[in-house]
Design a protein around this motif. Structure first.
Motif, PDB file in Angstrom:
ATOM      1  N   SER A   1      30.372  -3.578  12.079  1.00  0.00           N
ATOM      2  CA  SER A   1      31.197  -3.994  13.219  1.00  0.00           C
ATOM      3  C   SER A   1      30.321  -4.566  14.336  1.00  0.00           C
ATOM      4  N   LYS A   2      30.637  -5.780  14.767  1.00  0.00           N
ATOM      5  CA  LYS A   2      29.867  -6.448  15.828  1.00  0.00           C
ATOM      6  C   LYS A   2      29.959  -5.683  17.141  1.00  0.00           C
ATOM      7  N   ASP A   3      31.073  -4.999  17.351  1.00  0.00           N
ATOM      8  CA  ASP A   3      31.290  -4.275  18.609  1.00  0.00           C
ATOM      9  C   ASP A   3      30.381  -3.056  18.750  1.00  0.00           C
ATOM     10  N   SER A   4      29.736  -2.638  17.661  1.00  0.00           N
ATOM     11  CA  SER A   4      28.881  -1.440  17.702  1.00  0.00           C
ATOM     12  C   SER A   4      27.502  -1.719  18.279  1.00  0.00           C
ATOM     13  N   TYR A   5      27.144  -2.993  18.375  1.00  0.00           N
ATOM     14  CA  TYR A   5      25.784  -3.355  18.771  1.00  0.00           C
ATOM     15  C   TYR A   5      25.661  -3.536  20.271  1.00  0.00           C
ATOM     16  N   PRO A   6      24.406  -3.288  20.787  1.00  0.00           N
ATOM     17  CA  PRO A   6      23.156  -2.909  20.099  1.00  0.00           C
ATOM     18  C   PRO A   6      23.254  -1.514  19.495  1.00  0.00           C
ATOM     19  N   LEU A   7      22.566  -1.328  18.359  1.00  0.00           N
ATOM     20  CA  LEU A   7      22.681  -0.108  17.568  1.00  0.00           C
ATOM     21  C   LEU A   7      21.291   0.469  17.305  1.00  0.00           C
ATOM     22  N   SER A   8      21.137   1.752  17.595  1.00  0.00           N
ATOM     23  CA  SER A   8      19.865   2.428  17.353  1.00  0.00           C
ATOM     24  C   SER A   8      19.915   3.145  16.010  1.00  0.00           C
ATOM     25  N   LEU A   9      19.052   2.721  15.093  1.00  0.00           N
ATOM     26  CA  LEU A   9      19.006   3.300  13.750  1.00  0.00           C
ATOM     27  C   LEU A   9      17.660   3.956  13.513  1.00  0.00           C
ATOM     28  N   LYS A  10      17.686   5.165  12.967  1.00  0.00           N
ATOM     29  CA  LYS A  10      16.441   5.867  12.640  1.00  0.00           C
ATOM     30  C   LYS A  10      16.339   6.005  11.125  1.00  0.00           C
ATOM     31  N   PHE A  11      15.166   5.599  10.595  1.00  0.00           N
ATOM     32  CA  PHE A  11      14.911   5.660   9.160  1.00  0.00           C
ATOM     33  C   PHE A  11      13.759   6.615   8.878  1.00  0.00           C
ATOM     34  N   SER A  12      13.762   7.182   7.673  1.00  0.00           N
ATOM     35  CA  SER A  12      12.708   8.110   7.270  1.00  0.00           C
ATOM     36  C   SER A  12      12.298   7.829   5.835  1.00  0.00           C
ATOM     37  N   ARG A  13      11.012   8.047   5.559  1.00  0.00           N
ATOM     38  CA  ARG A  13      10.550   7.930   4.179  1.00  0.00           C
ATOM     39  C   ARG A  13      11.180   9.041   3.359  1.00  0.00           C
ATOM     40  N   PRO A  14      11.777   8.721   2.218  1.00  0.00           N
ATOM     41  CA  PRO A  14      12.451   9.755   1.428  1.00  0.00           C
ATOM     42  C   PRO A  14      11.470  10.727   0.797  1.00  0.00           C
ATOM     43  N   LYS A  15      11.906  11.979   0.665  1.00  0.00           N
ATOM     44  CA  LYS A  15      11.103  12.959  -0.044  1.00  0.00           C
ATOM     45  C   LYS A  15      11.308  12.785  -1.545  1.00  0.00           C
ATOM     46  N   MET A  16      10.245  13.007  -2.299  1.00  0.00           N
ATOM     47  CA  MET A  16      10.359  12.913  -3.749  1.00  0.00           C
ATOM     48  C   MET A  16      11.231  14.043  -4.275  1.00  0.00           C
ATOM     49  N   THR A  17      12.094  13.712  -5.209  1.00  0.00           N
ATOM     50  CA  THR A  17      12.905  14.729  -5.855  1.00  0.00           C
ATOM     51  C   THR A  17      12.065  15.448  -6.919  1.00  0.00           C
ATOM     52  N   THR A  18      12.582  16.576  -7.395  1.00  0.00           N
ATOM     53  CA  THR A  18      11.876  17.319  -8.445  1.00  0.00           C
ATOM     54  C   THR A  18      11.710  16.471  -9.696  1.00  0.00           C
ATOM     55  N   ASN A  19      12.752  15.713 -10.047  1.00  0.00           N
ATOM     56  CA  ASN A  19      12.667  14.858 -11.238  1.00  0.00           C
ATOM     57  C   ASN A  19      11.598  13.780 -11.079  1.00  0.00           C
ATOM     58  N   GLU A  20      11.460  13.223  -9.879  1.00  0.00           N
ATOM     59  CA  GLU A  20      10.439  12.208  -9.630  1.00  0.00           C
ATOM     60  C   GLU A  20       9.040  12.807  -9.752  1.00  0.00           C
ATOM     61  N   LYS A  21       8.870  14.028  -9.261  1.00  0.00           N
ATOM     62  CA  LYS A  21       7.574  14.699  -9.375  1.00  0.00           C
ATOM     63  C   LYS A  21       7.227  14.978 -10.839  1.00  0.00           C
ATOM     64  N   ILE A  22       8.220  15.390 -11.620  1.00  0.00           N
ATOM     65  CA  ILE A  22       7.995  15.642 -13.047  1.00  0.00           C
ATOM     66  C   ILE A  22       7.586  14.356 -13.749  1.00  0.00           C
ATOM     67  N   PHE A  23       8.249  13.246 -13.392  1.00  0.00           N
ATOM     68  CA  PHE A  23       7.933  11.956 -13.998  1.00  0.00           C
ATOM     69  C   PHE A  23       6.508  11.517 -13.658  1.00  0.00           C
ATOM     70  N   LEU A  24       6.109  11.654 -12.392  1.00  0.00           N
ATOM     71  CA  LEU A  24       4.771  11.243 -11.984  1.00  0.00           C
ATOM     72  C   LEU A  24       3.694  12.104 -12.634  1.00  0.00           C
ATOM     73  N   ALA A  25       3.975  13.407 -12.764  1.00  0.00           N
ATOM     74  CA  ALA A  25       3.012  14.289 -13.431  1.00  0.00           C
ATOM     75  C   ALA A  25       2.831  13.893 -14.882  1.00  0.00           C
ATOM     76  N   SER A  26       3.918  13.499 -15.545  1.00  0.00           N
ATOM     77  CA  SER A  26       3.824  13.075 -16.946  1.00  0.00           C
ATOM     78  C   SER A  26       3.062  11.762 -17.073  1.00  0.00           C
ATOM     79  N   MET A  27       3.097  10.921 -16.025  1.00  0.00           N
ATOM     80  CA  MET A  27       2.351   9.660 -16.047  1.00  0.00           C
ATOM     81  C   MET A  27       0.854   9.888 -15.881  1.00  0.00           C
TER      82      MET A  27
END
Length: 217
Positions: free
Chosen positions: A88-114
Motif C-alpha cells: 500500500s502506497k499510503d503506508s510509506y515511508p515504512l521502517s523495515l527491520k531485517f535479520s539474518r536467519p538462524k540455521m535450522t536443525t535440518n540445515e545443520k545436519i546437511f552441512l555436517a554431512s557435506m
C-alpha cells in the motif's frame, strides 16, 4: 576469545551434537520509500528477501518488524497483514527491520554431512600417507577447527580467525565427551547426544575459555 559454535559429527558423517554459543546477531533497519526497491517472498511462516541487496540487507534475510511492530509469520503482532501494508502506497515511508536467519536443525545436519566427504577428499589428496585430513579451514570472518579421534568422531569448533590454542580446547571437549557421554549407560554410539551433564560442563568450559583464555583450562 570468541567461540561461535561446537559441532560433533559421528564416523558416518551424521551430526550428533551442536551448540550455538556466541553467534553475532545481525539486524538491519532501514526506512523505505514507495515503491519498495527490494523483492520480498511471502510465506505463511516467514517473509524473506528474494531479490535485491542494499545497506546490509541481503537475499535470504528475514523481515522481523515493520515500524517497530514485530512480525509473526505473515502478520504483525496487532493482526494486520504484512503484505497489504508493504504493497500500500499510503503506508510509506515504512521502517523495515531485517535479520539474518538462524540455521535450522535440518540445515545443520546437511552441512555436517557435506563436511564429511570434504574431509575424506583432503586426506586422499595429501602427498603423504595417513594424512589427518582437514584440521583448520579458514574464511575471512572465522576459522573452522577440526579434531578427529581414532574412532572417526569429529569435533569441530567455529571461532574468530585470530584465536590460538583451539587444538587444546578441542581435546578438552573430547575429554568431556569421554567422561559424560561415553560413560553414560543410556547413550548409544552414533546417536544424537542428549546428556545434561555434558551440556552443562561444555557450556562452563566455553565460558571459562572466553573469560580467561585457553591457558586456564
Amino acid at each position: 576469545m570468541v567461540i561461535f559454535g561446537v559441532y560433533i559429527v559421528n564416523k558416518s558423517g551424521g551430526l550428533i551434537f551442536n551448540l550455538d554459543h556466541n553467534l553475532p546477531k545481525i539486524e538491519t533497519e532501514k526506512t523505505f520509500s514507495y515503491p519498495l526497491d527490494i523483492s520480498l517472498e511471502y510465506e505463511p511462516k516467514r517473509i524473506s528477501v528474494a531479490f535485491g541487496q542494499r545497506d546490509g540487507i541481503n537475499v535470504g534475510h528475514h523481515l522481523i518488524s515493520v515500524n517497530g511492530i514485530l512480525v509473526n509469520g505473515a502478520v504483525l503482532e496487532d493482526g494486520r497483514d504484512v503484505k497489504e501494508i508493504i504493497e500500500s502506497k499510503d503506508s510509506y515511508p515504512l521502517s523495515l527491520k531485517f535479520s539474518r536467519p538462524k540455521m535450522t536443525t535440518n540445515e545443520k545436519i546437511f552441512l555436517a554431512s557435506m563436511f564429511y566427504p570434504l574431509f575424506a577428499i583432503a586426506s586422499q589428496l595429501s602427498p603423504e600417507p595417513k594424512s589427518s585430513g582437514i584440521e583448520v579451514l579458514e574464511a575471512d570472518t572465522f576459522r573452522l577447527h577440526c579434531f578427529q579421534t581414532l574412532t572417526g568422531v569429529k569435533f569441530m569448533i567455529f571461532a574468530e580467525n585470530v584465536q590460538t590454542g583451539i587444538d587444546v580446547l578441542l581435546r578438552r571437549i573430547y575429554e568431556l565427551y569421554a567422561d559424560y557421554v561415553l560413560k553414560n549407560p543410556f547413550y548409544s554410539l552414533e546417536m544424537p547426544i542428549r546428556c545434561e551433564l555434558f551440556d552443562t560442563n561444555l557450556q562452563a568450559l566455553l565460558d571459562q575459555v572466553e573469560k580467561g583464555g585457553v591457558a586456564n583450562i
